[in-house]
Design a protein around this motif. Structure first.
Motif, short mmCIF file in Angstrom:
data_model
loop_
_atom_site.label_atom_id
_atom_site.label_comp_id
_atom_site.label_asym_id
_atom_site.label_seq_id
_atom_site.Cartn_x
_atom_site.Cartn_y
_atom_site.Cartn_z
N ALA A 72 1.08 -1.19 -0.20
CA ALA A 72 -0.02 0.13 -0.05
C ALA A 72 0.98 1.11 0.02
O ALA A 72 1.83 1.30 0.50
CB ALA A 72 -0.99 -0.04 1.32
N VAL A 108 -4.99 -8.15 1.75
CA VAL A 108 -5.74 -7.04 1.46
C VAL A 108 -6.16 -6.32 2.85
O VAL A 108 -6.19 -5.21 3.04
CB VAL A 108 -6.94 -7.28 0.53
CG1 VAL A 108 -7.88 -6.13 0.46
CG2 VAL A 108 -6.29 -7.74 -0.74
N SER A 109 -6.68 -7.27 3.63
CA SER A 109 -7.10 -6.99 5.03
C SER A 109 -5.93 -6.21 5.79
O SER A 109 -6.16 -5.25 6.41
CB SER A 109 -7.67 -8.13 5.88
OG SER A 109 -8.74 -8.55 5.23
N GLN A 112 -5.62 -2.90 4.02
CA GLN A 112 -6.79 -1.78 4.54
C GLN A 112 -6.66 -1.54 6.17
O GLN A 112 -6.63 -0.21 6.41
CB GLN A 112 -8.18 -2.80 4.29
CG GLN A 112 -8.64 -3.03 3.05
CD GLN A 112 -9.80 -3.78 3.27
OE1 GLN A 112 -9.88 -4.95 3.65
NE2 GLN A 112 -10.94 -3.18 2.99
N ASP A 113 -5.86 -2.25 7.01
CA ASP A 113 -5.76 -1.78 8.12
C ASP A 113 -4.65 -0.81 8.45
O ASP A 113 -4.58 0.37 9.09
CB ASP A 113 -5.20 -3.21 9.24
CG ASP A 113 -6.26 -4.07 9.47
OD1 ASP A 113 -7.61 -3.67 9.27
OD2 ASP A 113 -6.16 -5.18 9.84
N SER A 115 -3.78 1.27 5.88
CA SER A 115 -4.30 2.34 5.20
C SER A 115 -5.33 3.10 6.14
O SER A 115 -5.25 4.40 6.50
CB SER A 115 -5.17 2.07 4.06
OG SER A 115 -4.30 1.32 2.96
N THR A 116 -6.20 2.54 7.11
CA THR A 116 -6.93 3.06 7.98
C THR A 116 -6.09 3.76 9.10
O THR A 116 -6.31 4.96 9.48
CB THR A 116 -8.07 2.18 8.73
OG1 THR A 116 -8.74 1.38 7.62
CG2 THR A 116 -8.73 2.85 9.76
N THR A 121 -8.84 6.94 3.68
CA THR A 121 -10.30 6.51 3.73
C THR A 121 -10.52 5.86 2.36
O THR A 121 -11.35 5.25 2.00
CB THR A 121 -11.29 7.61 4.06
OG1 THR A 121 -10.81 8.90 3.17
CG2 THR A 121 -11.07 7.95 5.57
N ILE A 123 -9.25 3.70 -0.89
CA ILE A 123 -8.15 2.64 -1.41
C ILE A 123 -8.44 2.20 -2.79
O ILE A 123 -9.51 1.96 -3.05
CB ILE A 123 -8.12 1.32 -0.46
CG1 ILE A 123 -7.92 1.79 1.11
CG2 ILE A 123 -7.31 0.23 -0.80
CD1 ILE A 123 -8.08 0.66 1.87
N TYR A 138 -11.10 -9.14 -5.16
CA TYR A 138 -11.18 -8.03 -4.85
C TYR A 138 -12.74 -7.56 -4.46
O TYR A 138 -12.95 -6.90 -3.46
CB TYR A 138 -10.41 -6.89 -5.90
CG TYR A 138 -9.18 -6.97 -5.96
CD1 TYR A 138 -8.45 -7.27 -4.88
CD2 TYR A 138 -8.64 -7.29 -7.28
CE1 TYR A 138 -7.05 -7.52 -5.31
CE2 TYR A 138 -7.13 -7.26 -7.54
CZ TYR A 138 -6.41 -7.57 -6.36
OH TYR A 138 -5.14 -7.93 -6.81
N LYS A 141 -13.88 -8.54 -1.20
CA LYS A 141 -13.18 -7.57 -0.26
C LYS A 141 -14.00 -6.26 -0.19
O LYS A 141 -13.41 -5.26 0.59
CB LYS A 141 -11.67 -7.32 -0.27
CG LYS A 141 -11.03 -8.66 0.02
CD LYS A 141 -11.05 -9.54 1.31
CE LYS A 141 -10.53 -8.55 2.37
NZ LYS A 141 -10.87 -9.08 3.75
#
Length: 156
Positions: A72, A108-109, A112-113, A115-116, A121, A123, A138, A141
């Motif tokens: 990411a 991906v999770s 995402q974590d 990124s958060t 906000t 992605i 995708y 998700k």
């Protein structure tokens, strides 16, 4: 195969394996993109990604074996959008022997974590339209199909 797949941030000593995975990504994408050069293709600057505080490279491991990757990277958004920056996901690769087991979803999770936690906000990622298995993964998700890139090669 170990039943316990672990997700962790990549470290510099992972780079030789990550470079091999990068070439597997190139090999997999070449049939979907006739414009990829035949030799000397390098997609990612892994050192720069690992050193960038606004990026992360994640790996999935079966024991000591790296079986999937993803990164990411915070990127600037277009000025007219409702967000200034977004997380761009790339280097999404899973060893063929490990596909269909939800490992990409775990990567991906984790991204995402990250990124958060980085305050992002939005992605986004790119996927070839022919790559239906990846698109389905995708979409599972929560990603939505958004835009199609068109291309035309003219004779010179």
């Amino acid at each position: 195969m170990n039943n316990e797949i672990t997700i962790r941030e990549a470290v510099k000593s992972d780079i030789p394996v990550l470079l091999q995975h990068e070439q597997e990504v190139v090999k997999a994408e070449r049939p979907m993109d006739p414009t990829i050069r035949d030799r000397g293709v390098k997609y990612y600057d892994l050192d720069a990604l690992m050193e960038n505080p606004r990026a992360t490279v994640m790996v999935a491991c079966d024991g000591d074996k790296i079986v999937a990757t993803g990164y990411a990277l915070e990127k600037p958004a277009r000025t007219y959008l409702d967000h200034e920056t977004f997380a761009y996901l790339g280097f999404m690769y899973t060893d063929p022997e490990y596909r269909g087991k939800g490992i990409n979803g775990k990567i991906v999770s984790a991204l995402q974590d990250w990124s958060t936690n980085a305050g992002l906000t939005e992605i986004r990622l790119h996927v070839y339209t022919e790559n239906e298995p990846a698109i389905r993964a995708y979409e599972k998700k929560g990603f939505k199909r958004h835009m199609i890139e068109m291309r035309l090669r003219t004779e010179s």
